[in-house]
Write a protein that holds these residues in place. Structure first.
Motif, PDB file in Angstrom:
ATOM      1  N   UNK A 148      -5.127   1.558   9.477  1.00 58.62           N
ATOM      2  CA  UNK A 148      -5.025   3.200   9.648  1.00 58.62           C
ATOM      3  C   UNK A 148      -3.667   3.580   9.056  1.00 58.62           C
ATOM      4  N   UNK A 149      -3.456   4.226   8.021  1.00 58.49           N
ATOM      5  CA  UNK A 149      -2.230   4.750   7.588  1.00 58.49           C
ATOM      6  C   UNK A 149      -1.252   5.240   8.355  1.00 58.49           C
ATOM      7  N   UNK A 150      -1.835   6.057   9.438  1.00 53.68           N
ATOM      8  CA  UNK A 150      -0.945   6.729  10.427  1.00 53.68           C
ATOM      9  C   UNK A 150      -0.352   5.906  11.323  1.00 53.68           C
ATOM     10  N   UNK A 151      -1.078   4.868  11.751  1.00 53.80           N
ATOM     11  CA  UNK A 151      -0.636   3.773  12.745  1.00 53.80           C
ATOM     12  C   UNK A 151       0.219   2.824  11.955  1.00 53.80           C
ATOM     13  N   UNK A 152       0.251   2.729  10.642  1.00 48.24           N
ATOM     14  CA  UNK A 152       0.934   1.705   9.838  1.00 48.24           C
ATOM     15  C   UNK A 152       2.527   2.736   9.757  1.00 48.24           C
ATOM     16  N   UNK A 153       2.138   3.753   9.599  1.00 48.78           N
ATOM     17  CA  UNK A 153       3.556   4.626   9.383  1.00 48.78           C
ATOM     18  C   UNK A 153       4.407   4.784  10.620  1.00 48.78           C
ATOM     19  N   UNK A 154       3.792   4.576  11.760  1.00 45.73           N
ATOM     20  CA  UNK A 154       4.511   4.450  13.005  1.00 45.73           C
ATOM     21  C   UNK A 154       4.994   3.219  13.220  1.00 45.73           C
ATOM     22  N   UNK A 155       4.780   2.068  12.401  1.00 43.20           N
ATOM     23  CA  UNK A 155       5.054   0.783  12.833  1.00 43.20           C
ATOM     24  C   UNK A 155       3.898  -0.253  12.883  1.00 43.20           C
ATOM     25  N   UNK A 156       3.900  -1.314  12.333  1.00 43.05           N
ATOM     26  CA  UNK A 156       2.771  -2.062  12.554  1.00 43.05           C
ATOM     27  C   UNK A 156       2.515  -2.371  14.062  1.00 43.05           C
ATOM     28  N   UNK A 157       1.413  -2.612  14.472  1.00 42.75           N
ATOM     29  CA  UNK A 157       1.096  -2.902  15.648  1.00 42.75           C
ATOM     30  C   UNK A 157       1.383  -4.420  15.720  1.00 42.75           C
ATOM     31  N   UNK A 158       1.393  -4.927  17.011  1.00 41.95           N
ATOM     32  CA  UNK A 158       1.941  -6.260  17.307  1.00 41.95           C
ATOM     33  C   UNK A 158       1.161  -7.247  16.633  1.00 41.95           C
ATOM     34  N   UNK A 159      -0.186  -7.297  16.740  1.00 40.21           N
ATOM     35  CA  UNK A 159      -1.172  -8.234  16.061  1.00 40.21           C
ATOM     36  C   UNK A 159      -0.989  -8.132  14.674  1.00 40.21           C
ATOM     37  N   UNK A 160      -0.571  -7.252  13.837  1.00 42.64           N
ATOM     38  CA  UNK A 160      -0.388  -6.987  12.350  1.00 42.64           C
ATOM     39  C   UNK A 160       0.950  -7.382  12.163  1.00 42.64           C
ATOM     40  N   UNK A 161       1.909  -7.284  12.750  1.00 36.45           N
ATOM     41  CA  UNK A 161       3.186  -7.659  12.682  1.00 36.45           C
ATOM     42  C   UNK A 161       3.253  -9.421  12.889  1.00 36.45           C
ATOM     43  N   UNK A 162       2.518  -9.770  13.686  1.00 39.97           N
ATOM     44  CA  UNK A 162       2.398 -11.289  13.893  1.00 39.97           C
ATOM     45  C   UNK A 162       1.482 -11.957  12.728  1.00 39.97           C
ATOM     46  N   UNK A 163       0.699 -11.173  12.195  1.00 37.50           N
ATOM     47  CA  UNK A 163      -0.047 -11.534  11.173  1.00 37.50           C
ATOM     48  C   UNK A 163       0.620 -11.882   9.931  1.00 37.50           C
ATOM     49  N   UNK A 164       1.753 -10.676   9.729  1.00 34.95           N
ATOM     50  CA  UNK A 164       2.258 -10.632   8.295  1.00 34.95           C
ATOM     51  C   UNK A 164       3.360 -11.459   8.337  1.00 34.95           C
ATOM     52  N   UNK A 165       4.191 -11.823   9.579  1.00 38.62           N
ATOM     53  CA  UNK A 165       4.989 -12.714   9.584  1.00 38.62           C
ATOM     54  C   UNK A 165       4.743 -14.174   9.566  1.00 38.62           C
ATOM     55  N   UNK A 166       3.479 -14.444  10.108  1.00 39.05           N
ATOM     56  CA  UNK A 166       2.965 -15.770   9.936  1.00 39.05           C
ATOM     57  C   UNK A 166       2.551 -16.019   8.253  1.00 39.05           C
TER      58      UNK A 166
END
Ligand SMILES: Cc1cc2nc3c(=O)[nH]c(=O)nc-3n(C[C@H](O)[C@H](O)[C@H](O)COP(=O)(O)O)c2cc1C
Length: 188
Positions: free
Chosen positions: A51-69
């Motif tokens: 959801x682009x709105x959620x992304x604009x507010x900052x990656x949710x923790x599960x997404x941030x963990x995925x991207x960092x990994x």
């Protein structure tokens, strides 16, 4: 300190099902990988719908963990089922998150491999080729050959989810040797 002699791979299966053949195939890849290729599985349960709105507010923790990994790994191995002749939403959604932001995305310039399993005769072929198309846009380096299509998957795993079919174990082992060479060619 990372060990330069070892290639690190993030393994991502596009199914949340406990008895998933694709998650089982990823476990087999972890087991059969050469000692210089270290695969760690990332589970997608905590990655919400894009959801682009959620992304604009900052990656949710599960997404941030995925991207960092993804950033931390030398390469990513995608293990995809096939739904309705395409990539299941769980997998495509994860790829969509990891394709952001368009410049500087975790998948940009990343070596990737695709394998997959299905109980049908085509072994996820159409899901795999659709996923391969997405990696053109993400500018990832998707290994062209070999392919690994685990067809009639219900005959190749035991009830505990262990890959028991000897021919498939052997193909998977050879796939992983080729994948390591592909990643090294791009990394070194
Ligand atoms: C919505 C849906 C669509 C499916 N479409 C296909 C398909 O197009 N081709 C195929 O080979 N299998 C298809 N299947 C069967 C899946 O390959 C099978 O459920 C498989 O076990 C899913 O992967 P998993 O075991 O890793 O969860 C479909 C399954 C579902 C639930």
């Amino acid at each position: 300190m990372p060990d330069p002699a070892v290639i690190t791979v993030l393994g991502v299966a596009g199914s949340l099902r406990k008895g998933s053949y694709n998650r089982a195939l990823l476990r087999a890849a972890i087991e059969l990988a050469p000692s210089t290729l270290r695969i760690a599985a990332f589970e997608l349960d905590a990655v919400p719908l894009y959801n682009g709105d959620v992304e604009a507010a900052g990656d949710p923790p599960g997404v941030a963990a995925f991207k960092q990994a993804i950033v931390a790994a030398d390469a990513v191995l995608f293990v995809t089922p096939e739904y309705n002749h395409g990539v299941p939403g769980v997998m495509k959604n994860a790829v969509d998150w990891a394709s952001r932001p368009p410049r500087g995305a975790p998948l940009g310039g990343k070596p990737v491999g695709i394998i997959g399993a299905s109980p049908g005769m085509t072994g996820s072929a159409r899901g795999q080729s659709q996923l391969r198309q997405a990696f053109e846009f993400t500018d990832s380096y998707c290994m062209p050959q070999p392919e690994l299509l685990v067809f009639r998957a219900h005959e190749k795993f035991d009830p505990a989810g262990t890959l028991t079919d000897e021919a498939t174990r052997s193909y998977l082992g050879r796939y992983l040797v080729a994948f390591e060479a592909w990643v090294r060619r791009l990394r070194d």
